[in-house]
Design a protein around this motif. Structure first.
Motif, short mmCIF file in Angstrom:
data_model
loop_
_atom_site.label_atom_id
_atom_site.label_comp_id
_atom_site.label_asym_id
_atom_site.label_seq_id
_atom_site.Cartn_x
_atom_site.Cartn_y
_atom_site.Cartn_z
N ASP A 77 -14.10 -18.52 2.96
CA ASP A 77 -13.14 -19.30 2.17
C ASP A 77 -13.86 -20.57 1.71
O ASP A 77 -14.48 -21.26 2.52
CB ASP A 77 -11.92 -19.67 3.03
N THR A 78 -13.78 -20.87 0.41
CA THR A 78 -14.54 -22.02 -0.11
C THR A 78 -13.61 -23.06 -0.74
O THR A 78 -12.57 -22.72 -1.31
CB THR A 78 -15.55 -21.57 -1.19
N PHE A 79 -14.01 -24.31 -0.60
CA PHE A 79 -13.24 -25.43 -1.15
C PHE A 79 -14.22 -26.42 -1.76
O PHE A 79 -15.33 -26.61 -1.24
CB PHE A 79 -12.43 -26.11 -0.03
N ASN A 80 -13.82 -27.03 -2.87
CA ASN A 80 -14.72 -27.94 -3.60
C ASN A 80 -14.14 -29.34 -3.66
O ASN A 80 -12.96 -29.51 -3.95
CB ASN A 80 -14.90 -27.45 -5.04
N ILE A 81 -15.01 -30.32 -3.40
CA ILE A 81 -14.63 -31.72 -3.61
C ILE A 81 -15.73 -32.34 -4.47
O ILE A 81 -16.92 -32.20 -4.16
CB ILE A 81 -14.54 -32.51 -2.29
N SER A 82 -15.34 -33.04 -5.52
CA SER A 82 -16.34 -33.73 -6.33
C SER A 82 -16.08 -35.23 -6.29
O SER A 82 -15.02 -35.67 -5.83
CB SER A 82 -16.26 -33.23 -7.78
N ALA A 83 -17.06 -35.99 -6.74
CA ALA A 83 -16.95 -37.45 -6.69
C ALA A 83 -15.69 -37.91 -7.41
O ALA A 83 -14.96 -38.78 -6.94
CB ALA A 83 -18.19 -38.07 -7.32
N SER A 84 -15.42 -37.28 -8.55
CA SER A 84 -14.30 -37.77 -9.37
C SER A 84 -12.95 -37.46 -8.74
O SER A 84 -11.95 -38.12 -9.03
CB SER A 84 -14.38 -37.17 -10.77
N THR A 85 -12.89 -36.45 -7.85
CA THR A 85 -11.58 -36.09 -7.28
C THR A 85 -11.47 -36.46 -5.80
O THR A 85 -10.45 -36.19 -5.18
CB THR A 85 -11.34 -34.56 -7.41
N SER A 86 -12.50 -37.09 -5.22
CA SER A 86 -12.42 -37.41 -3.79
C SER A 86 -11.97 -38.86 -3.61
O SER A 86 -12.01 -39.67 -4.54
CB SER A 86 -13.79 -37.22 -3.14
N ARG A 89 -13.77 -42.45 -4.45
CA ARG A 89 -13.46 -43.33 -5.60
C ARG A 89 -12.55 -44.49 -5.20
O ARG A 89 -12.47 -45.49 -5.87
CB ARG A 89 -12.80 -42.53 -6.71
N LYS A 90 -11.82 -44.29 -4.08
CA LYS A 90 -10.91 -45.36 -3.61
C LYS A 90 -11.60 -46.22 -2.57
O LYS A 90 -10.97 -47.05 -1.92
CB LYS A 90 -9.64 -44.75 -3.02
N ILE A 95 -18.94 -41.38 5.91
CA ILE A 95 -18.66 -40.98 7.30
C ILE A 95 -17.16 -40.76 7.50
O ILE A 95 -16.74 -39.81 8.16
CB ILE A 95 -19.22 -42.02 8.29
N ASP A 96 -16.34 -41.62 6.91
CA ASP A 96 -14.88 -41.43 7.02
C ASP A 96 -14.46 -40.13 6.34
O ASP A 96 -13.64 -39.39 6.87
CB ASP A 96 -14.13 -42.62 6.42
N THR A 97 -15.05 -39.86 5.17
CA THR A 97 -14.75 -38.59 4.51
C THR A 97 -15.13 -37.43 5.42
O THR A 97 -14.35 -36.49 5.63
CB THR A 97 -15.53 -38.48 3.17
N ALA A 98 -16.32 -37.54 6.02
CA ALA A 98 -16.83 -36.47 6.89
C ALA A 98 -15.93 -36.26 8.10
O ALA A 98 -15.60 -35.13 8.47
CB ALA A 98 -18.24 -36.81 7.34
#
Ligand code: CP
Length: 312
Positions: A77-86, A89-90, A95-98
């Motif tokens: 199962d795959t999921f995508n996060i890009s700079a513009s939608t993560s 940007r806020k 590390i917090d994202t991770a």
């Protein structure tokens, strides 16, 4: 007699961390997976139930899509996060994202980031396996592995070959991974480009620096052009792209110096008319599309092996 070799890496952070045996084993595994992409039903259940997150903070066509195709062909199962939608940007830190991603229990995180060392940082903070899909100017291991697979396929081996890498060596993570990788596999790597784009320490990686591009290309088995990375050049390091094309662009005349059966490579995306002429990019010696095809097989092999596939 059974081989003692075992693939023991949980992460793929760089070619630096891989031995020649590891590289050979990954390429063998990738070769065995290549056939899956030729089938009418391009899917095997190998990674069923595994979750792969693609975390891309820089643009990508080939790497991102081929990692996703590789994972899907193995039923993950795959999921995508890009700079513009993560939420980066806020202001959220990597590390917090991770840590937040870890709370959702993924098995593999594939990361591309403009900061060198980001995948290593991630690997220290999360439980999932991490694959480096390109970190700043540091490494791009899966690109290097698909390049080595393509050379091995076209030339029957890597040891003893002359590999010429031409272009922006300073800012190219592909150049760094390939100098390390091809040298580990017994090839001799020659680099050439404008003096402003050749880093001082490159000889320590095992490369031979040629100030004249003709010396790098002479009798080469492989000629690899690199993209001029304008987004990573903070000072004007080139007078103009036209001048670069005139002195370092790969054209038919320059190519005559290489071995008659030399292959032409480029990791993409190509600036046509700058790094190489249109006829060279599309000519019969070009293996650029083979590189893209092999990218899927190499990435299938990496996903499989870091999930323990080599032990099965
Ligand atoms: N070779 C490579 O990394 O291409 P992309 O930037 O399109 O992924």
């Amino acid at each position: 007699m059974e081989s003692e070799y075992r693939f023991q890496h949980r992460h793929i952070l760089g070619i630096e961390e891989l031995s020649a045996s590891d590289i050979g084993f990954i390429l063998d595994t990738a070769e065995s997976f290549k056939e899956i992409s030729q089938r009418p039903i391009k899917k095997v259940p190998t990674l069923r139930g595994k979750t792969v997150i693609h975390l891309f903070f820089e643009p990508s066509t080939r790497t991102r899509l081929s990692f996703e195709i590789a994972a899907k062909r193995m039923s993950a199962d795959t999921f995508n996060i890009s700079a513009s939608t993560s939420s980066a940007r806020k202001g959220e830190t990597l590390i917090d994202t991770a840590k937040n991603l870890t709370s959702m229990n993924p098995d593999i995180i594939v990361i591309r980031h403009s900061s060198s060392g980001s995948p290593h940082l991630l690997a220290r903070h999360i439980k999932a396996s991490v694959i480096n899909a390109g970190d700043g100017t540091h490494e791009h291991p899966s690109q290097s592995l698909l390049d080595m697979m393509t050379v091995r396929e076209k030339k029957g081996g890597i040891a003893g070959l002359k590999i010429a890498i031409i272009g922006d060596i300073s800012h190219s993570r592909v150049a760094h991974s390939n100098i390390i990788g091809f040298t580990k596999m017994g090839a001799q790597v020659y680099v050439s480009g404008p003096a402003t784009l050749i880093p001082a320490g490159i000889k320590q990686l095992g490369a031979i620096v040629c100030h004249r591009v003709e010396d790098a290309v002479a009798d080469a088995d492989v000629v690899m052009a690199l993209r001029i990375q304008k987004e990573r050049q903070f000072d004007p390091l080139l007078p103009s792209l036209r001048e670069y094309a005139a002195f370092f662009g790969i054209n038919r005349t320059l190519l005559k110096l290489a071995k008659p059966d030399a292959i032409i490579m480029h990791p993409g995306p190509i600036n046509r008319g700058v790094e190489m002429t249109f006829d060279v990019a599309d000519g019969e010696q070009s293996v650029i599309m083979d590189q893209v095809t092999n990218g899927v097989a190499v990435r299938m092999a990496l996903l499989y092996l870091i999930m323990g596939g080599g032990d099965r």
